[in-house]
Motif scaffolding. Structure first.
Motif, PDB file in Angstrom:
ATOM      1  N   ASP A   1      18.339   9.008  61.322  1.00 42.50           N
ATOM      2  CA  ASP A   1      17.808   9.511  62.588  1.00 42.50           C
ATOM      3  C   ASP A   1      16.723  10.565  62.437  1.00 42.50           C
ATOM      4  O   ASP A   1      16.261  11.114  63.438  1.00 42.50           O
ATOM      5  CB  ASP A   1      18.946  10.111  63.435  1.00 42.50           C
ATOM      6  CG  ASP A   1      19.899   9.060  63.964  1.00 42.50           C
ATOM      7  OD1 ASP A   1      19.450   7.922  64.187  1.00 42.50           O
ATOM      8  OD2 ASP A   1      21.088   9.376  64.145  1.00 42.50           O
TER       9      ASP A   1
ATOM     10  N   PRO B   1      13.421  10.475  61.802  1.00 46.53           N
ATOM     11  CA  PRO B   1      12.200  10.262  62.594  1.00 46.53           C
ATOM     12  C   PRO B   1      12.412  10.526  64.084  1.00 46.53           C
ATOM     13  O   PRO B   1      11.546  11.109  64.752  1.00 46.53           O
ATOM     14  CB  PRO B   1      11.853   8.787  62.326  1.00 46.53           C
ATOM     15  CG  PRO B   1      12.479   8.485  61.009  1.00 46.53           C
ATOM     16  CD  PRO B   1      13.752   9.272  61.005  1.00 46.53           C
ATOM     17  N   THR B   2      13.558  10.116  64.616  1.00 46.54           N
ATOM     18  CA  THR B   2      13.854  10.341  66.027  1.00 46.54           C
ATOM     19  C   THR B   2      14.064  11.817  66.318  1.00 46.54           C
ATOM     20  O   THR B   2      13.679  12.313  67.388  1.00 46.54           O
ATOM     21  CB  THR B   2      15.111   9.559  66.450  1.00 46.54           C
ATOM     22  OG1 THR B   2      15.000   8.212  66.000  1.00 46.54           O
ATOM     23  CG2 THR B   2      15.270   9.568  67.949  1.00 46.54           C
TER      24      THR B   2
ATOM     25  N   GLU C   1      12.557  14.254  64.877  1.00 49.34           N
ATOM     26  CA  GLU C   1      11.215  14.851  64.948  1.00 49.34           C
ATOM     27  C   GLU C   1      10.584  14.586  66.310  1.00 49.34           C
ATOM     28  O   GLU C   1       9.944  15.469  66.895  1.00 49.34           O
ATOM     29  CB  GLU C   1      10.331  14.302  63.836  1.00 49.34           C
ATOM     30  CG  GLU C   1       8.976  14.982  63.749  1.00 49.34           C
ATOM     31  CD  GLU C   1       8.227  14.635  62.482  1.00 49.34           C
ATOM     32  OE1 GLU C   1       7.235  15.329  62.182  1.00 49.34           O
ATOM     33  OE2 GLU C   1       8.619  13.676  61.793  1.00 49.34           O
ATOM     34  N   GLU C   2      10.785  13.393  66.849  1.00 54.68           N
ATOM     35  CA  GLU C   2      10.236  13.052  68.153  1.00 54.68           C
ATOM     36  C   GLU C   2      10.870  13.887  69.267  1.00 54.68           C
ATOM     37  O   GLU C   2      10.248  14.094  70.318  1.00 54.68           O
ATOM     38  CB  GLU C   2      10.476  11.569  68.454  1.00 54.68           C
ATOM     39  CG  GLU C   2       9.714  10.607  67.544  1.00 54.68           C
ATOM     40  CD  GLU C   2      10.126   9.161  67.783  1.00 54.68           C
ATOM     41  OE1 GLU C   2      10.924   8.922  68.720  1.00 54.68           O
ATOM     42  OE2 GLU C   2       9.650   8.286  67.049  1.00 54.68           O
ATOM     43  N   ALA C   3      12.092  14.362  69.041  1.00 53.90           N
ATOM     44  CA  ALA C   3      12.832  15.082  70.084  1.00 53.90           C
ATOM     45  C   ALA C   3      12.657  16.590  70.004  1.00 53.90           C
ATOM     46  O   ALA C   3      13.289  17.322  70.788  1.00 53.90           O
ATOM     47  CB  ALA C   3      14.318  14.734  69.976  1.00 53.90           C
ATOM     48  N   ARG C   4      11.816  17.054  69.121  1.00 55.93           N
ATOM     49  CA  ARG C   4      11.722  18.497  68.873  1.00 55.93           C
ATOM     50  C   ARG C   4      11.309  19.294  70.100  1.00 55.93           C
ATOM     51  O   ARG C   4      11.662  20.469  70.231  1.00 55.93           O
ATOM     52  CB  ARG C   4      10.745  18.764  67.727  1.00 55.93           C
ATOM     53  CG  ARG C   4      11.245  18.286  66.377  1.00 55.93           C
ATOM     54  CD  ARG C   4      10.225  18.498  65.285  1.00 55.93           C
ATOM     55  NE  ARG C   4      10.023  19.909  65.009  1.00 55.93           N
ATOM     56  CZ  ARG C   4       9.116  20.366  64.146  1.00 55.93           C
ATOM     57  NH1 ARG C   4       8.339  19.508  63.491  1.00 55.93           N
ATOM     58  NH2 ARG C   4       8.980  21.653  63.936  1.00 55.93           N
ATOM     59  N   ASP C   5      10.583  18.683  71.030  1.00 58.33           N
ATOM     60  CA  ASP C   5      10.113  19.417  72.197  1.00 58.33           C
ATOM     61  C   ASP C   5      11.225  19.748  73.179  1.00 58.33           C
ATOM     62  O   ASP C   5      11.043  20.576  74.079  1.00 58.33           O
ATOM     63  CB  ASP C   5       9.008  18.629  72.921  1.00 58.33           C
ATOM     64  CG  ASP C   5       9.515  17.318  73.506  1.00 58.33           C
ATOM     65  OD1 ASP C   5      10.395  16.702  72.881  1.00 58.33           O
ATOM     66  OD2 ASP C   5       9.015  16.917  74.573  1.00 58.33           O
ATOM     67  N   CYS C   6      12.404  19.102  73.027  1.00 55.36           N
ATOM     68  CA  CYS C   6      13.485  19.375  73.985  1.00 55.36           C
ATOM     69  C   CYS C   6      14.768  19.852  73.315  1.00 55.36           C
ATOM     70  O   CYS C   6      15.832  19.863  73.942  1.00 55.36           O
ATOM     71  CB  CYS C   6      13.754  18.146  74.855  1.00 55.36           C
ATOM     72  SG  CYS C   6      13.991  16.593  73.984  1.00 55.36           S
TER      73      CYS C   6
ATOM     74  N   LYS D   1      17.226  11.579  70.786  1.00 56.22           N
ATOM     75  CA  LYS D   1      16.195  11.993  71.734  1.00 56.22           C
ATOM     76  C   LYS D   1      16.694  11.871  73.167  1.00 56.22           C
ATOM     77  O   LYS D   1      16.473  12.754  73.997  1.00 56.22           O
ATOM     78  CB  LYS D   1      14.938  11.156  71.547  1.00 56.22           C
ATOM     79  CG  LYS D   1      13.762  11.602  72.422  1.00 56.22           C
ATOM     80  CD  LYS D   1      12.503  10.810  72.113  1.00 56.22           C
ATOM     81  CE  LYS D   1      11.334  11.304  72.962  1.00 56.22           C
ATOM     82  NZ  LYS D   1      10.083  10.536  72.652  1.00 56.22           N
TER      83      LYS D   1
ATOM     84  N   ARG E   1      17.016  15.074  75.608  1.00 57.37           N
ATOM     85  CA  ARG E   1      16.244  15.066  76.853  1.00 57.37           C
ATOM     86  C   ARG E   1      17.172  15.212  78.054  1.00 57.37           C
ATOM     87  O   ARG E   1      16.874  15.917  79.010  1.00 57.37           O
ATOM     88  CB  ARG E   1      15.444  13.765  76.945  1.00 57.37           C
ATOM     89  CG  ARG E   1      14.685  13.569  78.260  1.00 57.37           C
ATOM     90  CD  ARG E   1      13.768  14.729  78.588  1.00 57.37           C
ATOM     91  NE  ARG E   1      12.744  14.903  77.572  1.00 57.37           N
ATOM     92  CZ  ARG E   1      11.972  15.985  77.484  1.00 57.37           C
ATOM     93  NH1 ARG E   1      12.151  16.991  78.338  1.00 57.37           N
ATOM     94  NH2 ARG E   1      11.051  16.077  76.547  1.00 57.37           N
TER      95      ARG E   1
END
Length: 292
Positions: free
Chosen positions: A27, A29-30, A32-37, A275, A279
């Protein structure tokens, strides 16, 4: 806005502070994509799957730390083939600076692959603190365990919390996920009645497809009767949709009494992806904060 609604929303916001998440080695890569939340410092548990080797687990722990979160690698007692394998894993975590927090569990194999029968054996080995572990998570089962009798589960949780204290390790209890808040809070109250004041992280199924949730519920022995499913917000006769834990979290917040339940937090099982869970937490908390 009435006082009751405001108080309920405030309780939800409070309960969502310092939540934790769960991930597997694949997980990253995912994540990293979710870092903003995901808030900085969030505790992220890294499962100990049988099909992932030391390199995969270690890479995940390093990534969690590099992204600014707190890695909590799992150690599955019955999957370990030897003391040397445990020491190799702990040494690798220490070298990477990711050994301070771990979660210990017996694991799926019915027969131990090596010398460790259960998570208590890992705590009593003395190796955890020798390699820099300071905080240890242990499991809790509000809905019971399909293969372990209730009295045995209560003995285990008392023995493990006592062992942590003897070894001067702090800890928390992470529960299996569930769909009904009432028995979960009743179980937490029973934990406190046994003199155990360890913080409890209540397992919450992150938003996911209903069919997937049902599959995991069956696998882990979590009850999903029609009445419980309806209370949670989905139908077990219609598996095409998705479900989030909105009602479950609100029910927990409404029933939570710090005087009876002590310290509780939430731990999200990311069945629909890390993610999606992160979110959901961010959006739901913002939504509830507007009502306070």
């Amino acid at each position: 806005m009435d006082c009751l609604s405001t108080a309920s929303a405030s309780a939800v916001v409070s309960l969502l502070e310092d939540f934790s998440l769960e991930m597997t080695g694949k997980d990253v890569p995912t994540l990293e994509e979710a870092r903003d939340c995901i808030p900085a410092g969030t505790r992220i548990n890294i499962t100990f799957l049988g099909n992932e080797d030391l390199g995969v687990r270690l890479a995940a722990a390093r990534a969690v730390q590099q992204f600014g979160y707190t890695p909590v690698p799992h150690i599955s007692a019955r999957r370990l083939r030897s003391r040397a394998e445990l020491e190799q894993f702990l040494d690798a975590l220490r070298s990477a600076g990711t050994a301070e927090n771990v979660f210990v569990i017996g694991g799926d194999p019915p027969t131990p692959h090596g010398p460790y029968d259960d998570s208590l054996a890992l705590i009593e080995s003395g190796l955890l603190q020798e390699y820099g572990v300071r905080h240890v998570g242990i499991s809790g089962y509000p809905a019971g365990h399909p293969a372990i009798a209730g009295p045995t589960l209560w003995s285990a949780i008392k023995d493990k919390t006592a062992a942590l204290a003897r070894h001067e390790l702090t800890g928390d209890i992470i529960t299996q996920f569930g769909f009904d808040a009432t028995p979960v809070l009743t179980w937490v109250e029973a934990v406190r009645a046994r003199g155990i004041d360890t913080p409890v992280r209540i397992g919450v199924p992150g938003p996911a497809g209903i069919k997937r949730l049902m599959t995991y519920a069956t696998r882990f022995g979590v009850g999903t009767s029609t009445s419980i499913a309806k209370k949670y917000g989905f139908s077990i006769t219609n598996l095409m949709g998705t479900a989030g834990p909105d009602r479950f979290v609100r029910a927990l917040a409404d029933g939570y009494d710090p005087h009876r339940h002590g310290v509780i937090k939430l731990h999200f099982y990311t069945f629909g992806g890390i993610k999606a869970s992160a979110r959901w937490v961010a959006d739901f908390r913002t939504q509830e904060a507007k009502l306070t």
